[in-house]
Design a protein around this motif. Structure first.
Motif, PDB file in Angstrom:
ATOM      1  N   TYR A 175      -6.392  -1.029  -5.833  1.00 15.38           N
ATOM      2  CA  TYR A 175      -5.866  -2.673  -4.922  1.00 15.38           C
ATOM      3  C   TYR A 175      -7.403  -2.618  -4.916  1.00 15.38           C
ATOM      4  CZ  TYR A 175      -6.033  -5.462  -1.512  1.00 15.38           C
ATOM      5  OH  TYR A 175      -6.276  -6.976  -0.709  1.00 15.38           O
TER       6      TYR A 175
ATOM      7  N   GLU B 115       9.870   2.111  -3.544  1.00 14.30           N
ATOM      8  CA  GLU B 115       9.395   2.752  -1.758  1.00 14.30           C
ATOM      9  C   GLU B 115      10.299   4.406  -1.435  1.00 14.30           C
ATOM     10  OE1 GLU B 115       7.443   2.152   0.616  1.00 14.30           O
ATOM     11  OE2 GLU B 115       6.809  -0.181  -1.158  1.00 14.30           O
TER      12      GLU B 115
ATOM     13  N   ASN C 180      -2.363   7.801   2.703  1.00 13.88           N
ATOM     14  CA  ASN C 180      -2.879   7.349   1.340  1.00 13.88           C
ATOM     15  C   ASN C 180      -2.109   7.645   0.029  1.00 13.88           C
ATOM     16  OD1 ASN C 180      -3.658   9.842   2.328  1.00 13.88           O
ATOM     17  ND2 ASN C 180      -5.342   9.974   1.312  1.00 13.88           N
ATOM     18  N   LEU C 181      -1.604   8.548   0.693  1.00 15.54           N
ATOM     19  CA  LEU C 181       0.518   8.587  -0.401  1.00 15.54           C
ATOM     20  C   LEU C 181       1.525   7.951  -0.027  1.00 15.54           C
ATOM     21  CD1 LEU C 181      -0.402  11.771  -2.115  1.00 15.54           C
ATOM     22  CD2 LEU C 181      -0.453   9.613  -2.899  1.00 15.54           C
TER      23      LEU C 181
ATOM     24  N   PRO D 263       0.346   3.849   2.043  1.00 11.29           N
ATOM     25  CA  PRO D 263      -0.405   3.369   1.446  1.00 11.29           C
ATOM     26  C   PRO D 263      -0.872   2.060   1.431  1.00 11.29           C
ATOM     27  CG  PRO D 263       1.521   3.876  -0.827  1.00 11.29           C
ATOM     28  CD  PRO D 263       1.546   4.441   0.277  1.00 11.29           C
ATOM     29  N   ASN D 264      -0.060   1.301   1.732  1.00 15.89           N
ATOM     30  CA  ASN D 264      -0.205  -0.579   2.110  1.00 15.89           C
ATOM     31  C   ASN D 264      -1.106  -0.822   3.666  1.00 15.89           C
ATOM     32  OD1 ASN D 264       0.557  -1.351  -0.350  1.00 15.89           O
ATOM     33  ND2 ASN D 264       2.895  -1.714   0.183  1.00 15.89           N
TER      34      ASN D 264
ATOM     35  N   HIS E 105       4.554  12.953  -3.132  1.00 16.50           N
ATOM     36  CA  HIS E 105       4.459  11.832  -3.497  1.00 16.50           C
ATOM     37  C   HIS E 105       3.530  10.824  -4.174  1.00 16.50           C
ATOM     38  CE1 HIS E 105       5.874  11.782   1.405  1.00 16.50           C
ATOM     39  NE2 HIS E 105       5.904  10.455   0.911  1.00 16.50           N
ATOM     40  N   ALA E 106       3.253  11.762  -4.844  1.00 16.99           N
ATOM     41  CA  ALA E 106       2.023  11.644  -6.070  1.00 16.99           C
ATOM     42  C   ALA E 106       2.895  12.207  -7.808  1.00 16.99           C
ATOM     43  CB  ALA E 106       0.925  12.527  -6.091  1.00 16.99           C
TER      44      ALA E 106
ATOM     45  N   ARG F 208      -5.115   7.397  -5.978  1.00 14.95           N
ATOM     46  CA  ARG F 208      -4.119   7.109  -7.031  1.00 14.95           C
ATOM     47  C   ARG F 208      -3.515   5.822  -5.994  1.00 14.95           C
ATOM     48  NH1 ARG F 208       1.625   8.076  -8.876  1.00 14.95           N
ATOM     49  NH2 ARG F 208       0.374   8.229 -10.779  1.00 14.95           N
ATOM     50  N   TYR F 209      -2.838   5.635  -5.155  1.00  7.00           N
ATOM     51  CA  TYR F 209      -2.274   4.115  -4.617  1.00  7.00           C
ATOM     52  C   TYR F 209      -2.887   3.072  -3.685  1.00  7.00           C
ATOM     53  CZ  TYR F 209       2.004   6.578  -5.506  1.00  7.00           C
ATOM     54  OH  TYR F 209       3.448   7.555  -6.331  1.00  7.00           O
TER      55      TYR F 209
ATOM     56  N   ARG G  70      13.111   7.063  -4.489  1.00  7.37           N
ATOM     57  CA  ARG G  70      11.972   6.463  -4.783  1.00  7.37           C
ATOM     58  C   ARG G  70      13.608   4.902  -4.898  1.00  7.37           C
ATOM     59  NH1 ARG G  70       6.942   5.472  -4.369  1.00  7.37           N
ATOM     60  NH2 ARG G  70       5.426   8.198  -4.807  1.00  7.37           N
TER      61      ARG G  70
END
Lengths: 272, 394
Positions: A45, B118, A253-254, A257-258, B83-84, A40-41, B113
């Protein structure tokens, strides 16, 4: 119900087809434990520049595809599902991005149906999790038994009352109560079988058979797929490159993600 | 008393400052950096696990305190959820204590966060779940045993079922024969319906179709008894009605409260063709099907077999000519319930009016009755059709 022509493959795998219609296809595949929301992150993009395909493996997330005890006992069954989705969508130029066990699912799919794929990007791949003579996978068989017992201890997080919510809703909101309920929750019986298929697999001999450019994304500190395993994969696949992400853990990926986006974007630009 | 209570209230209030609340909370607290490195822990956690703050803070990650399986579970479930979704609740894990022993815990965790979105800090509360886990493990073991028993029970039922009906329909020279059997529901229980077809001698056959009382093992006992008794009696008793009479006496003298409804038909080939002699013990009468004629029930009703001493049964004879047939069924057909009520005898008669052969007849009726109740029969269904092949068209 047998898995055949009667099943709507796209619905059965909760396939989401977004981004630029007709654009180059990037297909994201989730690993053991969760579902397509693992991306999802990252996936959004690429929606600006690519056609983006997301899906859930059988037994995960919103997939309603029938679980086949024999076919899904090995990763080949999962690879077959991926090829079916590609065939249903008539895709022939897919960049397959596989996280964790889906990295090997992608390898098997590419070897099985080379006409469908033009590149692979593997996040935290491992062709074999269990140590074997000179090969270090990182785990002993007893560790896998321990995981199975951790899974069964968390049976209670999954009740059959939850099943309809998890199994039967193709139009899922991005992040709602529903996702909270379904994310990382799998039918315990299927979860145990998927865990076995994943952690007892050995796909080392398939790696040299990959015929497309491949990017290996390796986290610096990943206890499921340690550095030497990522290096092994990159060494074994003929046309491959290794990128080490500064992220720690198994799910950049979580958690980062960047970094994943940057590495993947660079790879896509380089392999047009 | 009032004053004492007020003083106690004050003391508790003063004593439970935020530090004590944190350090001596009845749960373990851990705070970690987003990568899992431990930045803070409370005294309760240290006491439970036998570590010192120096052992942990800045040195160890959460995963270092877990078993190998727990680490895998953390990486594949807990961390992605954090994280999600920002939180994870009621995760069962084992913490490995300083002395190497495991401590079962339930974990709740949240990920905070910063303003830029972040990940900043993970806060974890751990609850001692030793007793609960033992109990849950017992529950799980019991659940697994129950599931295994069920698998065995289904297998047993199916195996038993196979012994209660002929494995394949026998071939009778000069007659067409077709049969079908569907147990109620998902096939996890032995049905009460049964049928049998056997040869007495050259050109002489017996057809039996019935419905035993009860379900499961109890019904299987009746079915097996009836089936073998009928076979034994048929050797010496040529009249189906008198056969039922003897069977009734045998069931009445058995210790259990067992009864059934039954059709017995004896088929004899002679120069005219086939003569059928039929008798019903409380069972729906078979239908006589003649081309161009309305299906008619054949014979007279007798009593249920094994229910009363003063039972009565009648024999009825008919000669079956070319193209003529008999259709036997159990009440799973007429009493099949669908959205539109019962399937009923009227609908059965209508279905039987189609001029088709016995094989298609059985397929057709079974299909209609199953379709009527969405493919899941609520009661067993047994069908048997026997007919003299029609003369070849001129």
């Amino acid at each position: 119900m047998p898995y055949g022509e009667t099943v709507d493959v796209l619905r059965a795998h909760n396939v989401r087809d977004t981004g630029v219609p007709g654009g180059r296809v990037v297909m994201f595949a989730h690993g053991f434990g969760c579902d397509q929301h693992m991306w999802r992150y990252v996936a959004p993009y690429f929606e600006a520049s690519h056609r983006v395909i997301l899906f859930d493996h059988v037994g995960s997330g919103g997939a309603t595809a029938p679980y086949d005890v024999e076919r899904h006992a090995s990763l080949d069954g999962y690879a077959e599902d991926v090829v079916r989705i590609c065939a249903e969508l008539e895709l022939d130029d897919v960049v397959f991005v596989g996280h964790s066990v889906s990295a090997m699912v992608g390898v098997l799919a590419q070897v099985r149906a080379p006409e469908r794929f033009s590149a692979l990007a593997l996040v935290g791949p491992s062709p074999r999790y269990i140590n074997d003579d000179a090969y270090t996978g990182g785990f002993e068989p007893a560790d896998i038994d321990d995981l199975l017992s951790a899974l069964s201890s968390n049976y209670l997080g999954w009740s059959s009352a939850m099943a309809p919510v998890i199994m039967g809703n193709p139009e899922r909101p991005e992040l709602g109560a529903e996702l909270t309920q379904s994310f990382c929750r799998t039918d315990p019986d299927i979860a145990e079988r998927f865990a076995r298929a994943t952690f007892l697999s050995d796909n080392r001999s398939d790696l040299p058979l990959v015929t497309v450019p491949t990017l290996v994304m390796q986290c610096r500190d990943d206890l499921i797929a340690p550095m030497q395993v990522g290096q092994y994969v990159a060494d074994a696949i003929p046309d491959s490159s290794l990128v080490v992400l500064e992220a720690s853990g198994h799910c950049p990926n979580l958690s980062a993600p960047n970094e994943v986006i940057k590495a993947l974007d660079t790879f896509l630009t380089r392999e047009p | 008393m009032r004053t004492a209570a007020a003083e106690a209230f004050q003391r508790a209030l003063l004593d439970d400052d935020p530090v004590a609340l944190y350090e001596r909370a009845p749960c373990g607290y851990l705070s970690t950096a987003p990568d899992g490195r431990i930045v803070k822990t409370n005294q309760t956690f240290l006491t439970w696990t036998g570590y010192t703050a120096d052992d942990l803070v800045g040195r160890r990650h959460l995963v270092d305190l877990l078993t190998a399986g727990g680490r895998l579970y953390h990486e594949t479930h807990l961390s992605p959820m954090l994280h999600a979704l920002g939180e994870a609740k009621e995760i069962a894990l084992d913490v490995v204590r300083a002395d190497g022993r495991r401590m079962p815990v339930l974990v709740n965790a949240v990920l905070d966060r910063d303003a830029a979105g972040e990940p900043q800090v993970v806060r974890i509360a751990l609850f001692d779940a030793s007793d609960r886990r033992r109990y849950e493990e017992e529950l799980l073991a019991a659940k697994r045993r129950a599931e295994q028993s069920e698998v065995r029970a289904v297998r047993l039922a199916q195996t038993l079922q196979q012994t209660l009906i002929p494995p394949v329909s026998p071939q009778i020279t000069g007659l067409d024969l077709a049969a079908a059997y569907r147990p109620a529901g998902a096939g996890d229980e032995v049905g009460g319906d049964f049928y049998d077809v056997f040869e007495l001698g050259r050109g002489e056959w017996v057809l039996v179709l019935g419905d035993a009382s009860g379900k499961g093992a109890e019904a299987a006992v009746v079915t097996a008894l009836v089936r073998h008794t009928v076979r034994a009696l048929a050797v010496t008793e040529r009249s189906p009605g008198r056969l039922l009479d003897q069977l009734n006496a045998i069931l009445m003298s058995s210790a259990h409260d067992r009864f059934c409804t039954l059709l017995v038909i004896r088929l004899r080939q002679d120069r005219q063709g086939w003569t059928a002699s039929t008798s019903s013990g409380g069972h729906p009468l078979p239908f006589l099907l003649r081309p161009g004629q309305r299906p008619e029930p054949l014979g007279q009703h007798g009593t249920v077999v094994g229910a009363v001493e003063s039972a009565y049964f009648f024999d009825t004879e008919v000669v079956l000519g070319p193209g003529e047939s008999l259709f036997l069924y159990t009440d799973g057909v007429t009493e099949a319930r669908g959205d539109a009520g019962f399937f009923g005898e009227e609908q059965l008669v209508e279905a039987l009016s189609r001029p088709v052969g016995v094989h298609e007849r059985v397929r057709d009726i079974l299909g209609q009755v199953l379709g009527f109740q969405h493919q899941v029969p609520r009661d067993d269904i047994a069908l048997l059709a026997v007919g003299v092949p029609p003369n070849p068209s001129p």
